[in-house]
Design an enzyme around this catalytic site. Sequence first.
Site, PDB file in Angstrom:
ATOM      1  N   ASP A  13      35.070  -3.197 -17.450  1.00  0.00           N
ATOM      2  CA  ASP A  13      35.590  -2.407 -16.326  1.00  0.00           C
ATOM      3  C   ASP A  13      35.086  -0.967 -16.340  1.00  0.00           C
ATOM      4  O   ASP A  13      35.752  -0.070 -15.841  1.00  0.00           O
ATOM      5  CB  ASP A  13      37.134  -2.409 -16.316  1.00  0.00           C
ATOM      6  CG  ASP A  13      37.725  -3.794 -16.380  1.00  0.00           C
ATOM      7  OD1 ASP A  13      37.314  -4.640 -15.575  1.00  0.00           O
ATOM      8  OD2 ASP A  13      38.589  -4.035 -17.245  1.00  0.00           O
ATOM      9  N   HIS A  41      32.908  -7.015 -10.405  1.00  0.00           N
ATOM     10  CA  HIS A  41      32.198  -5.768 -10.129  1.00  0.00           C
ATOM     11  C   HIS A  41      32.543  -5.322  -8.715  1.00  0.00           C
ATOM     12  O   HIS A  41      32.533  -6.130  -7.789  1.00  0.00           O
ATOM     13  CB  HIS A  41      30.682  -5.955 -10.221  1.00  0.00           C
ATOM     14  CG  HIS A  41      30.192  -6.205 -11.606  1.00  0.00           C
ATOM     15  ND1 HIS A  41      28.912  -6.662 -11.874  1.00  0.00           N
ATOM     16  CD2 HIS A  41      30.784  -6.055 -12.809  1.00  0.00           C
ATOM     17  CE1 HIS A  41      28.758  -6.784 -13.180  1.00  0.00           C
ATOM     18  NE2 HIS A  41      29.877  -6.429 -13.754  1.00  0.00           N
TER      19      HIS A  41
END
Length: 428
Positions: A13, A41
Amino acid sequence: MSAFIVLGAQWGDEGKGKMTDYLAENADVVVRFQGGNNAGHTVVVGEKEYKLHLIPSGILYNDKLNVIGNGVVLDPKALFEEINYLESLGVEITPDRLIISDRAHVIMPYHRILDGIKERARGNKDIGTTGKGIGPSYTDKMERSGIRVCDLIHKEVFEENLKETLEVKNKIITEVFGGEALDYNEIYNEYLGYAEKLRPFVKDISVIVNKKIKDGKEVLFEGAQGTLLDIDYGTYPYVTSSSTIAGGVCIGAGVGPTAITNAVGIAKAYTTRVGKGPFPTELLDRTGDWVREKGHEFGVTTGRARRCGWLDLVILKTSARISGLTSFAVTKIDTLAGLDTLKVCTGYRLNGEIIDYVPASLEDLAKCKPIYEEFQGWDDSIANARCYKDLPENAIKYLKKIEDFTETKVSIVSVGPKRDQTMMISEI
């Protein structure tokens, strides 16, 4: 540079999608080399936001070849859902723009079932799986009982493999876990449909990618998750089931180590993680809540709130060593604007000793007490900064500390989610 890697330097992340999208502008080929649709993403282009899970971030450019490598475990249903989603946003996806390795392993319905059943059976010792079937698919790969894409598109091979495998899986599901058996015909017919849709995209990607490199094309290898989720070097067992570090590129895309010229580690200006496991710099206070809300720290794939903490330079130094990073790209430094004091971890105190690496033992990592160095924060928003000199002096000092401690330069700084909120301050 002709072949370079973008990978996560923390627990995932970190903003790899945005950085890959940014760097893909000058690339010819973008290759995803590991993981599956458990990754998430987010890329913002203009006013549009794209959420990607399987398809490489280069797909948002019209002139890039995008590759799903053999190190990826492929869920055909999820793939075509993502293709439909992207096409609904005006992104054209054809076999000229996306190719898939014939050696990639296929996630089957029993993988998802077993993922959920096993996680529930662990009770309070669950490992935080996304339930997408990733781990069980990699397990079958290692046990040599998996079904590859090349098997799926050969009807007779698929028929035989599915019969043998499903018989075993149904016994495990019903006799060990007390679940319901899966229907062979239902799976067979569903996946035959996927096979025909997949067929035009399927290639020997190692041959193609290596030829591109030999021809001097720019090839970008896009990682998923992060270094501390690596199956070998992560905080085991709270890890993913694939190799997320630079070495995973060679296996997951079929290229030799001498082909790789650069490796960029993506790191947030603070630290986050999802799920269980030790987190030395975790903030369990109002500051942690403030960072989570301001940084919108909720998972793209799961929606789970991320745990937030101070920047851990021990982790970044470990990532730089393991993957041979040539530079860092630091993201979300804009989130820290408004904090009077910032802390960065420069070491761990463990059993009376000071260490500057991440220990293998989960028990030892849980005992590690962070040693902090404090920095003055900055009040002004830096979302409009477009070059290094636009940053506040204290932000520059913060970035310099990352470079000095890790002995790795910072080449890119991101001050927001959009493409133009990114500054290249040195070669990667």
